[in-house]
Motif scaffolding. Structure first.
Motif, mmCIF file in Angstrom:
data_model
loop_
_atom_site.group_PDB
_atom_site.id
_atom_site.type_symbol
_atom_site.label_atom_id
_atom_site.label_comp_id
_atom_site.label_asym_id
_atom_site.label_seq_id
_atom_site.Cartn_x
_atom_site.Cartn_y
_atom_site.Cartn_z
ATOM 1 N N MET A 193 2.704 1.571 -3.409
ATOM 2 C CA MET A 193 1.615 1.635 -4.791
ATOM 3 C C MET A 193 1.195 3.224 -4.524
ATOM 4 S SD MET A 193 1.378 -0.669 -7.013
ATOM 5 C CE MET A 193 3.243 -1.061 -6.851
ATOM 6 N N THR A 194 1.300 3.873 -3.427
ATOM 7 C CA THR A 194 0.852 5.148 -3.087
ATOM 8 C C THR A 194 2.012 6.108 -3.115
ATOM 9 O OG1 THR A 194 0.708 5.173 -0.855
ATOM 10 C CG2 THR A 194 -1.188 4.447 -1.879
ATOM 11 N N LEU A 195 3.056 5.691 -3.385
ATOM 12 C CA LEU A 195 4.171 6.659 -3.770
ATOM 13 C C LEU A 195 4.272 6.849 -5.080
ATOM 14 C CD1 LEU A 195 6.934 5.135 -1.395
ATOM 15 C CD2 LEU A 195 6.001 6.993 -1.078
ATOM 16 N N PRO A 196 4.784 7.920 -5.604
ATOM 17 C CA PRO A 196 4.701 8.333 -7.050
ATOM 18 C C PRO A 196 5.684 7.606 -8.050
ATOM 19 C CG PRO A 196 6.026 9.984 -5.868
ATOM 20 C CD PRO A 196 5.643 9.126 -4.740
ATOM 21 N N VAL A 197 5.495 6.202 -7.659
ATOM 22 C CA VAL A 197 6.595 5.334 -8.522
ATOM 23 C C VAL A 197 5.509 4.634 -9.752
ATOM 24 C CG1 VAL A 197 7.908 3.315 -8.483
ATOM 25 C CG2 VAL A 197 7.868 4.867 -6.715
ATOM 26 N N LEU A 201 -0.066 9.627 -10.908
ATOM 27 C CA LEU A 201 1.259 9.680 -10.395
ATOM 28 C C LEU A 201 1.050 11.263 -9.780
ATOM 29 C CD1 LEU A 201 3.668 8.147 -12.864
ATOM 30 C CD2 LEU A 201 3.219 7.473 -10.281
ATOM 31 N N GLU A 214 0.850 -1.119 -0.059
ATOM 32 C CA GLU A 214 -0.084 0.041 0.062
ATOM 33 C C GLU A 214 1.098 1.286 -0.060
ATOM 34 O OE1 GLU A 214 -3.113 -0.045 2.884
ATOM 35 O OE2 GLU A 214 -3.932 2.039 2.532
ATOM 36 N N THR A 234 -5.829 8.228 -2.530
ATOM 37 C CA THR A 234 -4.507 8.188 -2.638
ATOM 38 C C THR A 234 -4.241 7.322 -3.855
ATOM 39 O OG1 THR A 234 -4.434 6.362 -0.969
ATOM 40 C CG2 THR A 234 -4.146 8.504 -0.057
ATOM 41 N N GLY A 235 -5.147 6.865 -4.436
ATOM 42 C CA GLY A 235 -4.707 5.939 -5.772
ATOM 43 C C GLY A 235 -4.255 4.587 -5.673
ATOM 44 N N PHE A 236 -4.423 4.044 -4.506
ATOM 45 C CA PHE A 236 -4.265 2.651 -4.152
ATOM 46 C C PHE A 236 -5.156 1.745 -4.807
ATOM 47 C CE2 PHE A 236 -3.957 -1.065 -1.265
ATOM 48 C CZ PHE A 236 -3.018 -1.499 -1.809
ATOM 49 N N LEU A 237 -6.648 2.210 -4.557
ATOM 50 C CA LEU A 237 -7.724 1.464 -5.157
ATOM 51 C C LEU A 237 -8.372 2.272 -6.115
ATOM 52 C CD1 LEU A 237 -9.448 -0.171 -1.975
ATOM 53 C CD2 LEU A 237 -7.804 -1.132 -3.582
ATOM 54 N N THR A 238 -8.793 1.571 -7.343
ATOM 55 C CA THR A 238 -9.292 2.301 -8.478
ATOM 56 C C THR A 238 -10.824 2.261 -8.115
ATOM 57 O OG1 THR A 238 -7.770 0.877 -9.823
ATOM 58 C CG2 THR A 238 -9.458 2.495 -10.854
ATOM 59 N N LYS A 255 -4.703 -5.116 -5.610
ATOM 60 C CA LYS A 255 -3.902 -4.585 -5.031
ATOM 61 C C LYS A 255 -3.696 -5.024 -3.653
ATOM 62 C CE LYS A 255 -2.811 -0.743 -7.757
ATOM 63 N NZ LYS A 255 -3.384 0.695 -8.101
ATOM 64 N N TYR A 292 0.785 10.303 2.675
ATOM 65 C CA TYR A 292 -0.348 9.433 3.010
ATOM 66 C C TYR A 292 0.130 8.364 4.131
ATOM 67 C CZ TYR A 292 -3.670 5.273 2.570
ATOM 68 O OH TYR A 292 -4.528 4.201 2.694
ATOM 69 N N LYS A 322 -8.025 5.083 0.237
ATOM 70 C CA LYS A 322 -7.362 4.292 -0.352
ATOM 71 C C LYS A 322 -7.724 4.731 -1.870
ATOM 72 C CE LYS A 322 -6.396 0.475 2.619
ATOM 73 N NZ LYS A 322 -6.668 -0.919 2.882
ATOM 74 N N PRO A 374 -0.743 4.881 5.533
ATOM 75 C CA PRO A 374 -1.759 3.883 5.581
ATOM 76 C C PRO A 374 -2.195 3.151 6.913
ATOM 77 C CG PRO A 374 0.279 3.307 4.065
ATOM 78 C CD PRO A 374 0.349 4.727 4.867
ATOM 79 N N LYS A 402 -0.283 11.261 -6.495
ATOM 80 C CA LYS A 402 0.733 10.663 -5.507
ATOM 81 C C LYS A 402 1.799 11.512 -5.066
ATOM 82 C CE LYS A 402 -0.584 6.068 -6.952
ATOM 83 N NZ LYS A 402 -0.206 4.824 -7.782
#
Lengths: 243, 324
Positions: A86-90, B70, A83, B48-52, A242, B78, B45, B80, B73
């Protein structure tokens, strides 16, 4: 690119802060030694080459490479750090590539540490060093193929044991594709084109071709595209699942 | 700074978030409340772009999370739930990795890491592996990671969960210190936290927003809002009489026994006088007490109870589903 590098550095560092790297390297060197000198009759053959050394690599990798790759994504899932990552700008591609390249670099380090045997054979005789270089390249490519498969499998689970076992099974399939147990299963009913395709997926055949000293573009393309396909599948799996 | 437009998330047949919309501006600290499984974490989530999202989107600093994840982000810090971090790494290595990813380079980096480490008080454990740290330290390492790049938007999922009272106080002070320059969303189920740090609170239940307002406005929904606690020196035998008299006052809805709250001391009668909705009755109660010549020990106006509001409006159904 800098993101890939960041992930790569963290991942590779991750192998060395725990005993994993050292245990792995010691065992890898020990087992290659045993295989080469005991089973491979390195001295008794009386030939100045490294065939007995490289011949065992596919079988060694079958168990050791999944041991490297099993943690790649399964551990992230287990720890919940996926988590974070995947929430870092990568970008996804950077995350997947960075991790894969780190594992590959680590396998490369282990492989490079077998250099004493190269020195040994050069002291004892005058081997064809071109063939040896080609074999090292082939071995590294094959390791990359195994790792890509392992990385993909690791992405599907949060259990490292499952990742390991499933990777071994799939890699075993790739190893022996084109040999009698697999071909015997298909030969009765599948058309010849399918049989050719299956046998074309054999790691052993491609590795064998390269380790004879002939670096054929087709073998390079085989391992290269295999890696790309599995890493792509890896990214898709992470994107879809995810949490 | 943050605009949530009709966010929906479904996991198969289960709807975790059912159309949530709100905005958060600079300087606002939004408290996200709700029972477990209400959809707080899932909403975060998605932002923050973790879940769509299944439907809808979130716009963060002008970037749409479904189109430019991106860019979003980059803007967000964030934390979590559970503050995950790589257990094998040291906080120093971990923060350096975050700097690598966030593009914080050059001479600034060292200074920035030191500054943040001092801010969250982890200077003493920078070279210890994260897995050996206590829960409080781990949480603060996670917080350091979230604020390292001085983000415009800060999103924290239960930032004080598992901390001791001193640590909670520190984290809240830290959040308050940053709040003027950022838009902050934090989820919590500790209601005192809402009073301590939030400028606004949203209560969510079963995936939908059921209340939205300042902590003051939410408390005003409580039946105890403007209620008056009265403690009178009198014997137990007089209690029923006092109670009846208070109950007959014009603005009073009901009188409850508050004896247990004051420890049930002998020789005093403690009552809680609940007004009819919205009325202020302290004056009336005080006048009556003087007129009757009661010896009043204490007269206290209740400002409303968030936990009571929370319970009333979220207990419409039998709690939530999965903890996603």
């Amino acid at each position: 690119m800098s993101k890939t590098w960041a992930v790569f550095k963290r991942e590779l560092g991750g192998y060395f802060v725990t005993p994993v790297a050292y245990v792995f390297i010691v065992i890898f060197l020990f087992v290659t030694g045993v295989f080469t000198f005991q089973l491979g009759s390195f001295f008794e053959r009386g030939q100045a080459d490294l065939r007995p050394f490289f011949d065992f690599h596919p079988w060694l990798y079958l168990f050791l490479i999944p041991a490297i790759s099993m943690r790649l994504w399964a551990e992230e899932r287990k720890q919940g750090t996926i988590e974070l990552l995947m929430t870092l700008p990568v970008p996804m591609a950077s995350a997947v590539a960075g991790k894969f390249l780190a594992a590959w670099a680590f396998a490369g380090v282990a492989l490079a540490l077998t250099f004493p045997i190269w020195i040994t054979v050069n002291v004892l005789g005058s081997p064809d060093n071109g063939v040896i270089v080609a074999s090292y390249i082939g071995s590294l490519l094959m390791a990359g193929g195994f790792l890509a498969v392992g990385s993909f499998v690791s992405a599907t689970t949060k259990n490292q044991v499952i990742a390991f076992v499933v990777s071994v099974v799939i890699c075993f399939g790739f190893l022996i594709a084109g040999f009698s147990p697999v071909m015997g299963f298909f030969s009765g009913w599948a058309p010849q084109a399918v049989l050719d395709a299956i046998s074309g997926f054999s790691f052993l055949t491609h590795f064998d071709a390269i380790s004879r000293g002939v670096i054929d573009v087709r073998d390079l393309i085989f391992f290269g595209s295999l890696i790309v396909v599995f890493l792509f599948a890896n990214a898709v799996v992470i994107e879809q699942k995810k949490a | 700074m943050i605009e949530i437009r009709n966010l929906v998330k479904r996991f198969g047949p289960f709807t975790a978030v059912a159309g949530v919309s709100f905005k958060v501006g600079r300087g606002e600290v939004l408290g996200f409340l709700g029972p477990n499984g209400a959809g707080k974490s899932t909403t975060m989530k998605m932002i923050t772009g973790f879940l769509t999202p299944t439907e809808g989107t979130a716009i963060v600093c002008g970037h749409d999370v479904t189109k430019e994840p991106l860019a979003v982000k980059e803007k967000i810090g964030y934390l979590p739930e559970g503050a995950p971090a790589y257990p094998d790494m040291t906080p120093e290595g971990f923060l350096n990795f975050i700097c690598d990813v966030r593009g914080i380079t050059g001479p600034n980096r060292r200074a920035r890491i030191d500054e943040i480490a001092a801010k969250v008080h982890i200077e003493g454990v920078m070279r210890q592996s994260i897995e050996t740290l206590s829960k409080g330290f781990k949480r603060r390492v996670g917080l350091a990671q979230a604020i390292l790049h001085d983000p415009d938007v800060l999103i924290m999922d239960e930032p004080t969960d598992g901390l001791d009272p001193n640590q909670k106080h520190e984290v809240r002070a830290l959040i308050q210190g940053m709040s003027s320059k950022k838009g902050i969303i934090l989820s919590t189920h500790i209601l005192e936290e809402v009073d301590a740090v939030c400028t606004r609170a949203i209560i969510i239940n079963r995936g939908s927003i059921i209340a939205d307002g300042t902590p003051e406005q939410l408390r005003a929904r409580s039946r105890y809002y403007n209620a008056v606690g009265v403690t009178v020196r009198a014997g137990a035998e007089q209690k029923a009489g006092i109670r009846d008299e208070l109950g007959r006052l014009a603005g009073v809805d009901e009188v409850e026994d508050a004896g247990s709250n004051s420890g049930g001391r002998d020789g005093v009668v403690s009552l809680m006088v609940i007004p009819k909705r919205g009325k202020s009755i302290v004056e009336e109660v005080g006048r009556h007490a003087r007129a009757k010549g009661w010896s009043v020990d204490e007269l206290r106006v209740d400002s409303g109870r968030l936990d009571e509001v929370f319970r009333t409006i979220t207990s419409g159904g039998g709690g939530g589903g999965g903890g996603r």
